[in-house]
Design a protein around this motif. Structure first.
Motif, mmCIF file in Angstrom:
data_model
loop_
_atom_site.group_PDB
_atom_site.id
_atom_site.type_symbol
_atom_site.label_atom_id
_atom_site.label_comp_id
_atom_site.label_asym_id
_atom_site.label_seq_id
_atom_site.Cartn_x
_atom_site.Cartn_y
_atom_site.Cartn_z
ATOM 1 N N ASP A 277 14.000 -10.269 -8.137
ATOM 2 C CA ASP A 277 12.747 -10.546 -7.398
ATOM 3 C C ASP A 277 12.616 -9.165 -6.494
ATOM 4 O OD1 ASP A 277 11.827 -11.126 -4.315
ATOM 5 O OD2 ASP A 277 11.147 -13.044 -5.394
ATOM 6 N N THR A 278 11.208 -8.845 -6.406
ATOM 7 C CA THR A 278 10.937 -7.505 -5.869
ATOM 8 C C THR A 278 11.258 -7.371 -4.420
ATOM 9 O OG1 THR A 278 8.872 -7.448 -7.229
ATOM 10 C CG2 THR A 278 9.045 -5.816 -5.743
ATOM 11 N N TYR A 279 11.250 -8.398 -3.581
ATOM 12 C CA TYR A 279 11.760 -8.319 -2.041
ATOM 13 C C TYR A 279 12.972 -8.691 -1.662
ATOM 14 C CZ TYR A 279 6.674 -7.095 -2.205
ATOM 15 O OH TYR A 279 5.549 -6.630 -2.435
ATOM 16 N N THR A 280 13.701 -9.631 -2.469
ATOM 17 C CA THR A 280 15.132 -10.186 -2.161
ATOM 18 C C THR A 280 16.010 -9.706 -2.935
ATOM 19 O OG1 THR A 280 15.181 -12.027 -3.662
ATOM 20 C CG2 THR A 280 13.914 -12.475 -1.711
ATOM 21 N N TYR A 281 15.911 -8.776 -4.122
ATOM 22 C CA TYR A 281 16.733 -8.375 -5.072
ATOM 23 C C TYR A 281 17.850 -9.199 -5.611
ATOM 24 C CZ TYR A 281 15.250 -3.473 -3.604
ATOM 25 O OH TYR A 281 14.602 -2.361 -3.176
ATOM 26 N N GLU A 282 17.351 -10.709 -5.626
ATOM 27 C CA GLU A 282 17.931 -11.536 -6.385
ATOM 28 C C GLU A 282 17.463 -11.778 -7.969
ATOM 29 O OE1 GLU A 282 19.278 -16.262 -5.692
ATOM 30 O OE2 GLU A 282 17.120 -15.554 -5.036
ATOM 31 N N CYS A 283 18.602 -11.866 -8.589
ATOM 32 C CA CYS A 283 18.250 -11.797 -10.178
ATOM 33 C C CYS A 283 17.177 -12.729 -10.622
ATOM 34 C CB CYS A 283 19.552 -11.730 -10.940
ATOM 35 S SG CYS A 283 20.771 -10.505 -10.700
ATOM 36 N N LEU B 182 18.544 -3.645 2.258
ATOM 37 C CA LEU B 182 17.616 -4.336 3.173
ATOM 38 C C LEU B 182 17.394 -5.733 2.656
ATOM 39 C CD1 LEU B 182 15.783 -4.361 6.021
ATOM 40 C CD2 LEU B 182 14.214 -2.855 4.634
ATOM 41 N N GLY B 183 16.882 -5.547 1.424
ATOM 42 C CA GLY B 183 16.349 -6.822 0.689
ATOM 43 C C GLY B 183 17.145 -7.990 0.651
ATOM 44 N N VAL B 184 18.221 -7.604 0.327
ATOM 45 C CA VAL B 184 19.602 -8.589 0.032
ATOM 46 C C VAL B 184 19.703 -9.199 1.436
ATOM 47 C CG1 VAL B 184 22.049 -9.056 -0.516
ATOM 48 C CG2 VAL B 184 20.573 -7.556 -1.936
ATOM 49 N N THR B 185 19.946 -8.265 2.430
ATOM 50 C CA THR B 185 20.377 -8.795 3.869
ATOM 51 C C THR B 185 19.505 -9.938 4.470
ATOM 52 O OG1 THR B 185 21.605 -6.586 4.410
ATOM 53 C CG2 THR B 185 21.059 -7.991 6.224
ATOM 54 N N GLY C 290 0.672 -1.228 0.141
ATOM 55 C CA GLY C 290 -0.022 0.083 -0.007
ATOM 56 C C GLY C 290 0.865 1.275 0.001
ATOM 57 N N LEU C 291 2.195 1.224 -0.118
ATOM 58 C CA LEU C 291 2.876 2.428 0.354
ATOM 59 C C LEU C 291 3.188 2.825 -1.281
ATOM 60 C CD1 LEU C 291 5.683 1.370 2.906
ATOM 61 C CD2 LEU C 291 3.612 2.818 3.085
ATOM 62 N N GLU C 292 3.107 4.291 -1.549
ATOM 63 C CA GLU C 292 3.754 4.794 -2.841
ATOM 64 C C GLU C 292 4.888 5.603 -2.489
ATOM 65 O OE1 GLU C 292 0.148 6.773 -4.113
ATOM 66 O OE2 GLU C 292 -0.972 4.773 -4.658
ATOM 67 N N GLY C 293 5.681 5.594 -3.659
ATOM 68 C CA GLY C 293 6.818 6.607 -3.615
ATOM 69 C C GLY C 293 7.305 6.672 -5.004
ATOM 70 N N ARG C 294 8.693 7.110 -4.995
ATOM 71 C CA ARG C 294 9.394 7.572 -6.563
ATOM 72 C C ARG C 294 10.337 6.528 -6.884
ATOM 73 N NH1 ARG C 294 11.506 13.609 -6.641
ATOM 74 N NH2 ARG C 294 12.846 12.538 -5.123
ATOM 75 N N SER C 295 10.107 5.249 -6.216
ATOM 76 C CA SER C 295 10.557 4.064 -6.580
ATOM 77 C C SER C 295 9.741 3.118 -7.093
ATOM 78 C CB SER C 295 11.704 3.636 -5.659
ATOM 79 O OG SER C 295 12.185 2.358 -6.128
ATOM 80 N N SER C 296 9.924 2.189 -8.229
ATOM 81 C CA SER C 296 9.311 1.147 -8.562
ATOM 82 C C SER C 296 9.539 -0.213 -7.614
ATOM 83 C CB SER C 296 9.397 0.809 -10.042
ATOM 84 O OG SER C 296 10.910 0.661 -10.209
ATOM 85 N N ASN C 297 10.325 0.018 -6.657
ATOM 86 C CA ASN C 297 10.843 -1.008 -5.829
ATOM 87 C C ASN C 297 10.205 -1.074 -4.613
ATOM 88 O OD1 ASN C 297 12.267 -2.496 -7.735
ATOM 89 N ND2 ASN C 297 14.017 -0.855 -7.569
#
Length: 540
Positions: A481-487, A513-516, A110-117
């Motif tokens: 992957d949107t939440y882990t940043y894995e290719c 944060l996502g990778v960690t 539900g959050l919105e901002g200037r990033s697509s991630n």
């Protein structure tokens, strides 16, 4: 070497990982501390030890990832109230847990901002609540160092920590405010408070940011993880033959792999390159890693128009080159205008640079001035008056067939450059096909840049959303992957920052944060598997 990490059939990946963590904590920790620090020459040594993580790129993305891999954890501050009531309610539900240990998909919903991630938007709103509305609310997070969460890693960079910020033109203000450029745990304002400042407002110079990033690595105790002057030549997958007990890990051709895919299992990454030392010579190295994180940024290779005459010496392709020509007085007093190509912020910087030095400007760009995707449409006027001045000129001082060039600035919307000529002339063409020839004193082609991923197969193209095209920040970022940043196309390979479309420092921190979180979860699974198999005795 006191330990060799052999890949024997009797060892599970969990056993390897845990023995590594114990080894790195007990033995290599002393070895690393004994090595020279970042200010001196830290030589990479070939090692049979497989690192859990190697990070390629030491700009803000790589620095922030190292900070979190080193065990720094964000918690909701006891007195904090986030202005987004729904998000605050979610944060209260697990106040005792660090953000790394929470469900990022649930929190970012539900959050919105200037990033697509979405994780980038989440982390930004926790660090800078309601920043896009002009507020300067404090972060709702506080940070704790939990050393038992340390994941061994190396961060490899061509220059000092800070990456491309050390190479940016000094005369330009950054697009973002100083506090938006800061990294977790060290307020930019606190760092800069005892330094001389002659700037209006909170916008800062790139060299200030570069010094801040270098200082950050030092003050946060991250130096042991960083190696400078390193150039990567190849990053490739190693495979192991399941039928051969004595086989070594090896690189196998894609064709061979497709024929006998079932016979091989994917192992680790092999990272090859060289380190440039004080006398200018190159020392080759070879490292092994379970995971690789790409944090290279996208400023390596300026984009070209690919037209006739673009290689003439009067045609520049970067703001530092163009800015240097102006600061050295090479263009002062010239009657002929400079040509600036592009409609982004770098092109706007070049317009301002020339305009403020009384050098007439021809500004060429393909888009209409009313195009909603122009970056100026996304910048509040009050915060960025100089960029809106450029945009105003783009709209109101455009070329018409019935008039000559204006004395200071003339825009050419919906035009492109056909060619440059040796007599310093250029040919422009409008969308209707009308051609015009102008004499120039210089030209700056500032239409974006591409990352240098030459160390990956297919130049890394296969990782993008459009696998047949080069990776670019806007048009073809790495698919993750949107939440882990894995290719999506390659397991155990991660990408963050501009490579995944996050050009602003504010948003690239979400990648860390996502990778960690992803690596922490996998580490716990490996440890759990190891204990289940009865190998947990005596392992810290």
């Amino acid at each position: 070497s006191p330990i060799r990490c052999c890949l024997c059939d009797t060892e599970t990946e969990g056993e390897i990982f845990n023995s590594l963590v114990q080894y790195f904590g007990d033995n290599l920790g002393r070895k690393v501390k004994a090595m020279p620090l970042v200010e001196e020459t830290s030589l990479l040594e070939n090692s049979s030890v497989t690192l859990p993580v190697v990070v390629i790129g030491n700009g803000p993305s790589g620095i922030c990832l190292s900070y979190m891999l080193s065990g720094y954890r964000p918690y909701l501050s006891s007195e904090a109230i986030h202005p987004n009531a729904v998000l605050h309610s979610k944060l209260e539900e697990a106040r005792h847990l660090s953000i790394v240990d929470q469900d990022l998909e649930y929190l970012s919903e539900g959050l919105e901002g200037r990033s697509s991630n979405p994780v980038a938007v989440l982390f930004d709103t926790l660090l800078h609540p309601d920043a896009d509305f002009g507020y300067d609310y404090p972060s709702v997070l506080h940070w704790k160092l939990e050393q038992h969460h340390y994941i061994p890693h190396l961060v490899l960079g061509k220059g000092p920590p800070g990456g491309a910020w050390h190479n940016m033109e000094g005369s330009m203000l950054t697009i973002s405010f100083g506090n938006w450029m800061e990294l977790p745990g060290l307020k930019f304002k606190d760092w800069v408070s005892n330094k001389r400042r002659n700037l209006k407002g909170d916008r800062v110079m790139p060299e200030e940011i570069a010094r801040y990033y270098k200082h950050y690595v030092k003050v946060m105790g991250l130096q042991k993880n960083f190696r400078e002057n390193t150039y990567i030549t190849s990053v490739s997958r190693l495979y192991r033959d399941q039928d051969d007990d004595d086989s070594q890990d090896r690189d196998i051709s894609t064709k061979h792999l497709q024929i006998e895919k079932s016979k091989f299992i994917k192992r680790n990454w092999e990272i090859r390159g060289y380190q440039r030392i004080a006398d200018g010579s190159h020392v080759p190295f070879c490292l092994f890693a379970e995971n690789v994180a790409l944090a290279t940024g996208t400023l390596d290779s300026p984009a070209h128009l690919e037209i006739e005459g673009e290689d003439f010496p009067f045609v520049f392709h970067s703001m530092p080159e163009f800015g240097a020509a102006i600061s050295k007085g090479k263009l002062r007093g010239k009657v002929d205008p400079v040509l600036i190509v592009g409609s982004g912020l770098t092109a706007a910087d070049a317009v301002l640079c020339a305009y403020n030095n009384n050098i007439p400007v021809i500004h060429v760009f393909r888009r209409r001035v009313t195009d909603p995707s122009l970056i100026f449409k996304q910048l509040p006027k009050k915060l960025y008056p100089e960029y809106h001045k450029v945009y105003h000129m783009m709209c109101t001082q455009s070329y018409s067939v019935n008039s000559n060039l204006l004395s200071d600035y003339t825009s050419f919307p919906e035009h492109h450059v056909l060619s440059f000529k040796s007599d310093m002339k250029c040919i422009l063409q409008s969308i209707s096909g009308l051609k015009k020839i102008f004499k120039l004193s210089a030209a700056a082609v500032l239409i974006g840049s591409h990352p240098n991923l030459s160390f990956l197969k297919e130049q890394g193209c296969y990782l993008g959303h459009k696998s047949s095209q080069p990776i670019t920040c806007k048009g073809n970022p790495v698919e993750i992957d949107t939440y882990t940043y894995e290719c999506v196309k390659e397991a155990n390979l991660f990408a963050l920052g501009p490579l995944v479309g996050d050009n602003f420092v504010r948003f690239l921190k979400g990648g860390a944060l996502g990778v960690t979180r992803c690596l922490t979860i996998r580490q716990k699974k490996k440890q759990h598997l190891f204990v289940e198999r009865g190998g947990g005795d005596g392992i810290a």
